[in-house]
Scaffold this motif. Structure first.
Motif, short mmCIF file in Angstrom:
data_model
loop_
_atom_site.label_atom_id
_atom_site.label_comp_id
_atom_site.label_asym_id
_atom_site.label_seq_id
_atom_site.Cartn_x
_atom_site.Cartn_y
_atom_site.Cartn_z
N LEU A 112 0.81 -1.23 0.00
CA LEU A 112 0.00 0.00 0.00
C LEU A 112 0.83 1.27 0.00
O LEU A 112 0.28 2.37 -0.07
N GLY A 113 2.15 1.14 0.08
CA GLY A 113 3.01 2.31 0.10
C GLY A 113 2.93 3.11 1.38
O GLY A 113 3.02 4.33 1.37
N VAL A 114 2.75 2.43 2.50
CA VAL A 114 2.62 3.08 3.80
C VAL A 114 3.93 2.97 4.56
O VAL A 114 4.51 1.87 4.66
N ASN A 115 4.43 4.07 5.07
CA ASN A 115 5.60 4.06 5.94
C ASN A 115 5.13 3.69 7.35
O ASN A 115 4.20 4.29 7.89
N LEU A 116 5.75 2.68 7.96
CA LEU A 116 5.30 2.21 9.26
C LEU A 116 5.44 3.27 10.35
O LEU A 116 4.79 3.16 11.41
N LEU A 117 6.24 4.31 10.11
CA LEU A 117 6.36 5.40 11.08
C LEU A 117 5.04 6.17 11.20
O LEU A 117 4.80 6.84 12.20
N ASP A 118 4.19 6.09 10.16
CA ASP A 118 2.92 6.82 10.18
C ASP A 118 1.79 6.03 10.84
O ASP A 118 0.72 6.57 11.09
N ALA A 119 2.01 4.75 11.08
CA ALA A 119 0.95 3.90 11.61
C ALA A 119 0.88 4.00 13.14
O ALA A 119 1.91 4.11 13.81
N ARG A 120 -0.34 3.98 13.66
CA ARG A 120 -0.54 3.99 15.11
C ARG A 120 -0.57 2.54 15.59
O ARG A 120 -1.50 1.80 15.27
N PRO A 121 0.42 2.09 16.37
CA PRO A 121 0.47 0.69 16.78
C PRO A 121 -0.60 0.35 17.82
O PRO A 121 -0.76 1.06 18.81
N THR A 122 -1.33 -0.71 17.56
CA THR A 122 -2.35 -1.16 18.51
C THR A 122 -2.15 -2.63 18.90
O THR A 122 -2.92 -3.16 19.69
N GLY A 123 -1.12 -3.28 18.33
CA GLY A 123 -0.89 -4.67 18.64
C GLY A 123 -0.20 -4.88 19.98
O GLY A 123 0.11 -3.92 20.70
N ARG A 124 0.03 -6.12 20.30
CA ARG A 124 0.69 -6.46 21.56
C ARG A 124 2.11 -5.91 21.57
O ARG A 124 2.81 -5.92 20.56
N HIS A 125 2.51 -5.42 22.75
CA HIS A 125 3.85 -4.86 22.95
C HIS A 125 4.13 -3.69 22.00
O HIS A 125 5.27 -3.46 21.60
N GLY A 126 3.08 -2.98 21.61
CA GLY A 126 3.25 -1.79 20.79
C GLY A 126 3.60 -2.07 19.34
O GLY A 126 4.19 -1.21 18.67
N ARG A 127 3.24 -3.26 18.83
CA ARG A 127 3.56 -3.58 17.44
C ARG A 127 2.48 -3.06 16.49
O ARG A 127 1.31 -2.99 16.84
#
Length: 388
Positions: A112-127
């Motif tokens: 999708l061309g998304v930089n992971l720095l822009d994503a809000r982590p909601t997974g376990r241990h902040g993933r």
């Protein structure tokens, strides 16, 4: 709230909030139904009176754009659209290889061309998860569309729904069941019944008797009517106005049917005196009329007891609300296959049906309800009794 019309000096600066003319000033109640949710939040925040604004949204509702137009027309000012650099999430270009993320999230981010720095982590241990990446892509897409249209992201996210007024039938259903729930002290007893004998007899009758196509519900109606005659204290109506109990000599069974107009309960009158074949034919005819909305009042008004069966939808058990002025209703779920012990101690598989009786405690006591359920269980586990 911001005071009256802005001065010339304030107009020349970029407005950061609304400037509301006195003509539009005034709090709006939170239950105001003539506006979108975004418009209502804006009105509460800026102290805007929505009653003086014409709505152009779906079903005439006031939108954020309607508020902006009304404020400008009255000489006030509004903030610039959410297209300024500071109000749009800019895409990151840094190295995101050190961002904690699931392998699936990294693959989807690359697609999708998304930089992971822009994503809000909601997974376990902040993933960062796959859903976080997809949410980020969706957010950037909305912001791009908002920039192109010169509007806000919130305006594009406005929920798409239609307000449908209650039909007269639905209103009556709601009023009657609400009155039942408020006025009748409901209590419930649940009993589990071995349905194997019923299933076996039904299969045999359908196979051997020409023109007979019995359903489990047909046999339930017959068993319930027999139990009501044996335990007549449940076969009653409660006259609340006169504080009297109406006792009946025959079992008129109301059967809950889902129709286009809403829930309706056609009645098999004198079910205790009818054969399984007669009950089956009458239920089919009444159900057809109910779905075609051609029942006459005498076919659905009255009744001494109601059966509500959701077993065909896979519902294992549920509680039903009493159909006034009746004093009880039986909720029927779906039969479940369970392992148990046979007569000789061997392990067998049985069809177990959960039945829940809701009763009006003003006229039906717990012991009476228990006796009725015991009688019903006996008729269902020995269905040959229904043939004599």
């Amino acid at each position: 709230p911001v005071a009256a019309v802005a001065t010339a000096a304030s107009r020349s600066a970029k407005p950061q909030s609304y400037s509301i003319p006195a003509a539009l000033s005034g709090s709006t109640p939170e239950d105001f139904e003539g506006a979108t949710s975004h418009a209502l939040r804006l009105a509460l925040k800026e102290n805007i009176d929505l009653s003086g604004i014409d709505g152009t949204g779906r079903l005439g509702r006031v939108t954020v754009e309607d508020i902006d137009s009304a404020v400008r027309a009255a000489g006030g000012t509004v903030p610039e659209p959410v297209t300024r650099r500071g109000e749009v999430h800019l895409k990151s270009t840094g190295d995101d290889s050190t961002v904690l993320a699931t392998p699936v999230a990294r693959r989807v981010a690359a697609e999708l061309g998304v930089n992971l720095l822009d994503a809000r982590p909601t997974g376990r241990h902040g993933r960062v998860t796959k859903e976080d990446v997809e949410d980020t892509a969706r957010r950037f897409k909305l912001e791009a569309e908002a920039q192109a249209l010169g509007t806000s992201v919130s305006a594009l996210e406005e929920p798409d729904f239609e307000s449908v007024p209650l039909s007269s039938v639905r209103k009556v259903i709601g009023q009657r069941l609400q009155a039942s729930k408020l006025n009748s002290p409901h209590f419930r007893v649940t009993s589990e019944v071995n349905l194997d004998a019923v299933l076996e007899m039904r299969s045999s009758l359908n196979e051997k008797v020409p023109g007979v196509h019995l359903s489990i519900n047909d046999m339930l109606i017959k068993a319930v009517s027999a139990a009501l005659i044996e335990v007549p204290g449940v076969n009653v109506q409660f006259d609340e106005a006169n504080q009297t109990i109406l006792e009946f000599s025959h079992a008129d069974i109301s059967v809950a049917v889902d129709s286009p107009a809403g829930l309706i309960t056609p009645i098999v009158r004198g079910a205790d005196k009818k054969s399984l074949r007669e009950i089956s034919a009458e239920v089919k005819e009444l159900a057809t009329k109910a779905k075609a909305n051609t029942l006459v009042p005498d076919e659905f008004q009255g009744g001494t007891f109601t059966i509500s069966n959701l077993g065909m939808f896979g519902v294992s058990s549920f509680d039903a609300i009493i159909n006034p002025p009746q004093a009880a209703i039986l909720a029927v779920g779906a039969a479940q296959r369970r392992l148990g012990l046979g007569a000789g101690g061997e392990i067998v598989e049985n069809s177990i049906l959960a039945l829940t009786l809701s009763s009006d405690h003003r006229v039906v006591d717990g012991a009476l309800a228990a006796r009725f359920m015991a009688a019903l269980k006996r008729f269902l586990e020995s269905p040959e009794l229904l043939l004599v």
